[in-house]
Design a protein around this motif. Structure first.
Motif: not given
Length: 223
Positions: A118-138
């Motif tokens: 669960g903690l690993v999935a939470h970390a991946l989810h956070g990275l995904l949110l960060t990537g979406v925030a930084r890449v408008p195309a995503l």
């Protein structure tokens, strides 16, 4: 005839599962119910203020909430599936005076493995949110992420790894016999729980990951 310990343990397990469900129900109905989801909690008050007030709070506080909610969900929904494992292990250690402690350690190891996932999935989810925030195309094509996870989860159901893990989960007595040594009983009991949890994660990780994408960890989607 079953020993008193073997008759009592399912009741203890059922009580723990019921406690987890009641806690989740109370949490979802409380003013803090939104923190049970895996959305961006840091944007909500008073959570964001608390994150700013505590040293490193923006990093560890969301992880702590995620771990608490995830562990409760695991206790509520995954722990009941381990009854056959506990029954098999109880038969193997029935003559030992420390059997109750060993059974508890198996459970702790199992839950620890799922909590780690669960903690690993939470970390991946956070990275995904960060990537979406930084890449408008995503951000504009977020549906592609969901579609990719759907496809991955679907393909994994037909993989050899899924079958291998499922076979281990379906044969708890053979699993216990092949892994229980007993020379260092407490350590081996914990390791046995971790190993079984690992195979269960191997069976379900894709579907659980899917819940992070489409359901944000909500109880409705998890069910």
């Amino acid at each position: 005839a079953a020993s008193p310990h073997r008759r009592l343990f399912p009741l203890v397990l059922a009580s723990l599962v019921a406690f987890a469900w009641l806690t989740l129900w109370a949490w979802t109905r409380s003013p803090y119910g939104r923190y049970l989801d895996h959305g961006d909690r840091a944007l909500t008050e008073p959570f964001s203020a608390l994150c700013r007030a505590l040293p490193g709070g923006a990093l560890w506080l969301p992880a702590a909430f995620a771990a608490a909610g995830w562990t409760l969900m695991i206790l509520a929904m995954m722990l009941p599936t381990t009854l056959s494992l506990f029954d098999a292990f109880a038969r193997v250690v029935a003559s030992r005076p420390d059997r109750t402690r060993l059974l508890a350690l198996v459970g702790v190891g199992y839950v620890a493995m799922w909590s780690g996932f669960g903690l690993v999935a939470h970390a991946l989810h956070g990275l995904l949110l960060t990537g979406v925030a930084r890449v408008p195309a995503l951000a504009w094509r977020g549906w592609l992420i969901g579609a990719a996870v759907f496809a991955l989860a679907g393909a994994f159901q037909f993989s050899g790894l899924k079958t291998h893990c499922l076979d281990r989960c379906r044969t708890p007595y053979s699993f216990v016999i092949s892994r229980w040594r007993g020379r260092a009983p407490m350590r081996h009991a914990f390791a046995l729980g971790v190993s079984h949890g690992l195979f269960c994660v191997g069976c379900c990780w894709a579907l659980m990951l899917l819940m992070f994408v489409v359901g944000a960890g909500s109880l409705g989607w998890m069910l």
